[in-house]
Design a protein around this motif. Structure first.
Motif, PDB file in Angstrom:
ATOM      1  N   LEU A 708      -5.104  11.800  -2.920  1.00 42.52           N
ATOM      2  CA  LEU A 708      -5.657  10.577  -3.503  1.00 42.52           C
ATOM      3  C   LEU A 708      -6.882  10.817  -4.384  1.00 42.52           C
ATOM      4  O   LEU A 708      -7.172  10.011  -5.263  1.00 42.52           O
ATOM      5  N   ARG A 709      -7.616  11.889  -4.140  1.00 39.10           N
ATOM      6  CA  ARG A 709      -8.901  12.061  -4.828  1.00 39.10           C
ATOM      7  C   ARG A 709      -8.804  11.962  -6.345  1.00 39.10           C
ATOM      8  O   ARG A 709      -9.595  11.261  -6.985  1.00 39.10           O
ATOM      9  N   PRO A 710      -7.854  12.660  -7.003  1.00 38.97           N
ATOM     10  CA  PRO A 710      -7.796  12.538  -8.480  1.00 38.97           C
ATOM     11  C   PRO A 710      -7.418  11.134  -8.959  1.00 38.97           C
ATOM     12  O   PRO A 710      -7.735  10.772 -10.091  1.00 38.97           O
ATOM     13  N   VAL A 711      -6.751  10.377  -8.101  1.00 36.47           N
ATOM     14  CA  VAL A 711      -6.446   8.984  -8.479  1.00 36.47           C
ATOM     15  C   VAL A 711      -7.713   8.155  -8.406  1.00 36.47           C
ATOM     16  O   VAL A 711      -8.040   7.373  -9.309  1.00 36.47           O
ATOM     17  N   LEU A 712      -8.475   8.333  -7.308  1.00 34.26           N
ATOM     18  CA  LEU A 712      -9.666   7.521  -7.102  1.00 34.26           C
ATOM     19  C   LEU A 712     -10.771   7.856  -8.088  1.00 34.26           C
ATOM     20  O   LEU A 712     -11.568   6.978  -8.455  1.00 34.26           O
ATOM     21  N   ASN A 713     -10.836   9.118  -8.541  1.00 36.91           N
ATOM     22  CA  ASN A 713     -11.889   9.465  -9.514  1.00 36.91           C
ATOM     23  C   ASN A 713     -11.426   9.324 -10.958  1.00 36.91           C
ATOM     24  O   ASN A 713     -12.155   9.662 -11.891  1.00 36.91           O
ATOM     25  N   GLY A 714     -10.189   8.812 -11.172  1.00 37.51           N
ATOM     26  CA  GLY A 714      -9.709   8.529 -12.514  1.00 37.51           C
ATOM     27  C   GLY A 714      -9.100   9.693 -13.237  1.00 37.51           C
ATOM     28  O   GLY A 714      -8.735   9.573 -14.418  1.00 37.51           O
ATOM     29  N   ALA A 715      -8.926  10.839 -12.573  1.00 34.59           N
ATOM     30  CA  ALA A 715      -8.355  12.013 -13.247  1.00 34.59           C
ATOM     31  C   ALA A 715      -6.875  11.836 -13.518  1.00 34.59           C
ATOM     32  O   ALA A 715      -6.333  12.392 -14.481  1.00 34.59           O
ATOM     33  N   VAL A 716      -6.185  11.075 -12.665  1.00 30.49           N
ATOM     34  CA  VAL A 716      -4.765  10.782 -12.868  1.00 30.49           C
ATOM     35  C   VAL A 716      -4.638   9.310 -13.237  1.00 30.49           C
ATOM     36  O   VAL A 716      -5.021   8.443 -12.445  1.00 30.49           O
ATOM     37  N   PRO A 717      -4.160   8.987 -14.427  1.00 31.10           N
ATOM     38  CA  PRO A 717      -4.097   7.578 -14.855  1.00 31.10           C
ATOM     39  C   PRO A 717      -3.013   6.804 -14.102  1.00 31.10           C
ATOM     40  O   PRO A 717      -1.979   7.358 -13.722  1.00 31.10           O
ATOM     41  N   ALA A 718      -3.285   5.527 -13.912  1.00 32.70           N
ATOM     42  CA  ALA A 718      -2.319   4.633 -13.259  1.00 32.70           C
ATOM     43  C   ALA A 718      -1.574   3.816 -14.297  1.00 32.70           C
ATOM     44  O   ALA A 718      -2.138   3.433 -15.334  1.00 32.70           O
ATOM     45  N   LEU A 719      -0.303   3.577 -14.035  1.00 24.51           N
ATOM     46  CA  LEU A 719       0.483   2.704 -14.895  1.00 24.51           C
ATOM     47  C   LEU A 719       0.084   1.251 -14.703  1.00 24.51           C
ATOM     48  O   LEU A 719       0.145   0.447 -15.631  1.00 24.51           O
ATOM     49  N   LEU A 720      -0.327   0.907 -13.469  1.00 29.95           N
ATOM     50  CA  LEU A 720      -0.569  -0.481 -13.091  1.00 29.95           C
ATOM     51  C   LEU A 720      -1.989  -0.659 -12.581  1.00 29.95           C
ATOM     52  O   LEU A 720      -2.479   0.176 -11.818  1.00 29.95           O
ATOM     53  N   PRO A 721      -2.632  -1.779 -12.910  1.00 29.99           N
ATOM     54  CA  PRO A 721      -3.967  -2.037 -12.352  1.00 29.99           C
ATOM     55  C   PRO A 721      -3.958  -2.144 -10.832  1.00 29.99           C
ATOM     56  O   PRO A 721      -4.906  -1.734 -10.162  1.00 29.99           O
ATOM     57  N   HIS A 722      -2.848  -2.674 -10.256  1.00 32.43           N
ATOM     58  CA  HIS A 722      -2.792  -2.864  -8.806  1.00 32.43           C
ATOM     59  C   HIS A 722      -2.764  -1.541  -8.039  1.00 32.43           C
ATOM     60  O   HIS A 722      -3.110  -1.508  -6.853  1.00 32.43           O
ATOM     61  N   THR A 723      -2.340  -0.477  -8.692  1.00 32.61           N
ATOM     62  CA  THR A 723      -2.185   0.794  -7.975  1.00 32.61           C
ATOM     63  C   THR A 723      -3.507   1.296  -7.412  1.00 32.61           C
ATOM     64  O   THR A 723      -3.557   1.893  -6.333  1.00 32.61           O
ATOM     65  N   LEU A 724      -4.600   1.031  -8.111  1.00 32.72           N
ATOM     66  CA  LEU A 724      -5.901   1.477  -7.615  1.00 32.72           C
ATOM     67  C   LEU A 724      -6.289   0.714  -6.344  1.00 32.72           C
ATOM     68  O   LEU A 724      -6.982   1.259  -5.475  1.00 32.72           O
ATOM     69  N   VAL A 725      -5.843  -0.548  -6.216  1.00 33.04           N
ATOM     70  CA  VAL A 725      -6.090  -1.295  -4.978  1.00 33.04           C
ATOM     71  C   VAL A 725      -5.375  -0.604  -3.822  1.00 33.04           C
ATOM     72  O   VAL A 725      -5.956  -0.369  -2.751  1.00 33.04           O
TER      73      VAL A 725
END
Length: 873
Positions: A708-725
């Protein structure tokens, strides 16, 4: 004076199919305030039967009835009939002068009428004199006598005239004096309910749709309805008869010629034939078609004298001809020679085109048999019609132009392609686009390039496989012509290109510019498109409130114009359904998805159908049928197959199905979904979160957190805004499981901060008990996110069943448990004994499955039984 036949002065009998018209009878009753009434309407409107029924149902007034005919142009016969009818009234005493004898002298008509008026004035009771078919009187002397009769007011006597035309009796003077009451054709038209009654009394039982069709065709004309009933009764195919019934049907044509048109001069009949090609017929166009400079005055006179026409519009500068009559006139025009009809249509097409009325211009051009004129008007008006949503006239014009003309003319081919795309006719659209490419000129105009760019994008947008980038795209606004419709299309094309490149800001600028143009020039269909596209941009940017507002506007615009079946309306409906699902308004999400699937747009768009089916499946899952919901999600993806779609769409729907499968413990199904998403997208946060969920489910918490770390620090982009939730909530769960309460609280705070502007409550509804307990424990410490946290606690809590388990008194006690009050103080507050409160508390603990006051409050909040602010130590 001559002998008068009894039938001439008898009130006519009513036929078995007669329909009582109580409202008109009431209006006639009100006419007694005027000493003269005029019932004026063309033949067949039921004047005679209405007056006969009124006479029979008015017992307080004697009625003298005279049925006039051409022979009554002999004044001696006319007045003999009138005197005989009056003398036959029961209330006329034997001593009345009306009983005669009367002697008529041609040179003494004024004296004769003076004596008659004196005799009427001496009657002891009111009397009503009805003269039916006054239009038969054309003799100067007979009309002069009628003029004398109407000029003299006779108390106690009401004169009622029935006529197809306005009689020459100084009607304006009578109106001005307040002595005239009038009933006209517009009031005498049958309503739909009266039409139904007439047809049923004629032995004809039709469906409501068939009744509506006949009512529309006849305009409520009683004679037309009776002729239709007679013809339908004799027809072997009722449906075909009703569909084809028109003024060209033989019985209708005979009636129109014999009873309506034969009384008009030949030049007026020719005028009516000429103007019959247009509906409505503006006065200026009538002058063009007929060559008569007095066309306006003639139309006005025909409307006033015959009621064959009715004015339309507040300026009374256009007229409508009764539909059956117009159909007969048009057929008669063609019988006199096709060439004249086509020449008139050519004139009408140019006239309407000059007034920038493309629908009428194209319809007339299509009937003019002038291929050059039709092509020219298509070049002039096709794009505005597409943007305005008037696709029907455009399709008719293209069909008239012919397949060969479309295939060899790139402009027509592209216009045809766009109309086919909008109708979901993909094979035909691609065929048109292929013809446009094959006939492409060496140096096409900028406008032609704009059309092709948009058509190519439409083709790519509905491709079943991933498309190659379109060869044509409008990159620079300076390339465009100055026509607003072409600039609007170019803006749409540029915005679509930028959206495909994930340039949301650039796409928004272009779509907003196109929306401004569409609203300025009333391109309503383009307005619908821009609203739906801007809603999609807002959704991709995480601006959920804006997305909802624009989608609501798009759905309203579609409803306003009957475009609910369009893919644009369906797309807006899908966005509203997905938004409702994410804010846990599950019933609304299910309703919107089901409604969207029932409309035509989903049938023509695999992407839209997939989105709506997926939301419907997720809503079913959330409503409690978890196995059924997952099955629907899987079926939706299976039916979608290999159809091309945006990464955002496949990502959002894959996340719905993956989470459902994982919650049900179907790890193999979850892996299948992740593999499907991986095949269709490149590296993204959604794939990482899916893997992290899988690891966490298997108890490999540290590995899941490292993923999860690269997702939470923005290193891996999300397709959807909800994914970060989802990512922050998973981190919260993993931190709780590791006993890292401070880290869990920080992650939960982050999830709330991301979720609130997205109105994303669904992730909290599916979060584990650890997150829900932490939400309750920390409630009141989230600052600006406190209100949203309270909604997150209640989201999907399923408290309805537990609420039903508790009595009203138990719910009251439960509501006081979060307070600092002791049980003794609660008892005092409720004015009951402390033992009663203790009994309620024990029952609450049992029903909630808890063993302490603190756990009772926590559980109640988790299940939405409490919404007040918590303060737990």
């Amino acid at each position: 004076m001559p002998l008068v036949p009894h039938t001439k002065i008898a009130i006519p009998p009513l036929p078995p199919e007669f329909v009582e018209r109580a409202a008109l009878r009431a209006e006639l009753d009100a006419s007694v305030a005027a000493d003269m009434a005029l019932v004026c309407a063309p033949a067949g409107y039921g004047k005679t039967l209405l007056l006969a029924d009124w006479s029979r149902t008015s017992p307080g007034v004697d009625t003298a009835w005279v049925s006039l005919d051409r022979d009554d142009n002999d004044p001696r016969r006319l007045w003999a009939s009138i005197v005989a009818a009056l003398a036959a009234c029961p209330s006329v005493p034997d001593s009345s002068r009306l009983h005669g004898p009367w002697v008529w002298r041609a040179d003494a008509q004024p004296e004769f009428l003076a004596e008659l008026i004196d005799a009427l004035g001496a009657l002891p009771r009111p009397i009503r004199l009805i003269l039916d078919d006054v239009h038969e009187l054309v003799d100067t002397e007979a009309l002069h006598g009628m003029q004398i009769l109407t000029r003299n007011r006779t108390p106690g006597v009401q004169l009622v005239l029935s006529s197809r035309l306005d009689p020459p009796l100084s009607l304006p003077r009578l109106r001005l004096a307040g002595r005239l009451w009038e009933l006209r054709a517009a009031q005498m038209r049958f309503s739909v309910s009266e039409t139904t009654a007439l047809l049923e009394k004629s032995g004809l039982h039709l469906t409501p749709a068939q009744v509506d069709l006949l009512h529309q065709r006849t305009g409520g004309w009683a004679a037309g309805l009776r002729l239709a009933a007679t013809g339908a009764a004799e027809s072997a195919d009722l449906d075909a008869f009703v569909t084809q019934f028109s003024g060209n049907e033989s019985s209708v044509a005979d009636y129109l010629v014999g009873e309506v048109l034969s009384g008009l001069p030949a030049d007026v009949q020719d005028f009516l034939r000429a103007i019959s090609i247009s509906e409505p017929i503006p006065t200026d166009l009538a002058a063009e078609l007929s060559g008569r400079q007095d066309a306006g005055r003639l139309l006005d006179r025909l409307e006033r004298q015959t009621s064959l026409l009715s004015p339309t519009g507040c300026q009374r500068d256009a007229y409508s001809v009764q539909e059956l009559l117009r159909a007969h006139l048009r057929a008669d025009l063609h019988r006199q020679g096709v060439q004249r009809a086509t020449d008139l249509h050519r004139v009408a097409a140019r006239w309407w085109a000059g007034r920038l009325e493309p629908v009428q211009a194209l319809d007339h051009a299509a009937l003019s048999q002038d291929a050059g004129l039709l092509k020219g008007l298509l070049h002039q008006f096709a794009v505005p019609l597409i943007l305005a949503g008037d696709h029907g006239p455009l399709r008719r014009a293209l069909a008239t132009a012919g397949a060969q003309a479309v295939a060899t003319n790139p402009w027509l081919a592209l216009i045809s392609a766009l109309t086919h795309f909008e109708a979901g006719e993909l094979r035909a659209a691609r065929g048109d686009l292929r013809h446009a490419r094959q006939s492409w000129p060496a140096h096409g105009s900028a406008g032609l390039s704009v059309l092709r760019a948009v058509a190519e994008q439409f083709s790519a947008g509905v491709a079943q496989t991933p498309p190659s980038p379109p060869k044509f795209a409008v990159r620079d606004i300076s390339e465009l012509p100055t026509e607003p419709e072409l600039e609007a299309l170019a803006r749409l094309s540029r915005g679509t290109t930028r959206l495909e490149r994930h340039d949301l800001a650039g796409a928004r600028v272009e779509f907003e510019a196109a929306l401004h143009l569409s609203r300025s020039h009333r391109f309503d269909y383009l307005t619908l498109q821009c609203l739906a596209l801007l809603a999609g941009v807002a959704g991709s940017a995480g601006e959920v409130q804006t997305m909802r507002a624009l989608s609501v506007q798009a759905v309203a615009k579609a409803g306003e114009h009957g475009w609910e079946d369009s893919t644009w309306s369906g797309a807006a409906m899908a966005m509203l359904a997905y938004s409702a699902l994410m804010r846990t308004d599950t019933d609304e999400a299910e309703r919107l998805a089901t409604q969207g699937l029932a409309l035509g747009g989903a049938a023509s768009s695999p992407r839209l159908r997939f989105a709506l089916h997926a939301v419907q499946g997720a809503a079913t899952f959330d409503l409690g049928d978890r196995a059924g919901g997952l099955a629907q999600l899987q079926q939706a993806r299976s039916e979608f197959g290999d159809v091309s779609a945006s990464a955002e769409q496949v990502g959002s729907l894959a996340m719905l199905e993956f989470r459902a499968a994982l919650l049900l413990g179907h790890s193999a199904a979850a892996r299948t979904v992740r593999g499907w998403l991986a095949d269709r997208t490149s590296d993204n946060a959604e794939l990482v979160v899916m893997q992290a969920w899988t690891e966490a489910t298997g108890g490999r918490h540290e590995h899941a957190r490292s993923l999860l770390r690269p997702v939470l620090n923005g290193a891996v982009p999300a397709l959807l805004p909800h994914t970060l939730v989802d990512s922050w909530l998973l981190e919260t769960s993993l931190a709780v499981a590791s006993g890292e309460r401070p880290a869990a609280r920080r992650a939960l705070q982050s999830s709330l901060a991301v979720a609130e502007p997205l109105d994303a409550l669904r992730p909290f509804a599916h979060a584990g008990p650890g997150i829900r307990e932490l939400l309750v424990h920390q409630h009141g410490s989230f600052g600006a996110s406190d209100a949203f946290a309270e909604r997150a606690i209640a989201a999907g809590a399923g408290g309805a069943e537990r609420r039903a388990m508790l009595s009203e008194r138990e719910l009251t006690v439960l509501g006081l448990l979060p307070s600092m009050l002791s049980l003794d103080e609660i008892a005092a507050d409720l004015t009951v004994s402390v033992n009663t409160v203790k009994s309620h508390v024990r029952s609450i603990y049992t029903k909630l499955g808890v063993s302490s006051r603190r756990l009772a409050v926590l559980t109640a909040h988790e299940h939405g039984l409490l919404t007040s602010t918590l303060r737990l130590g």
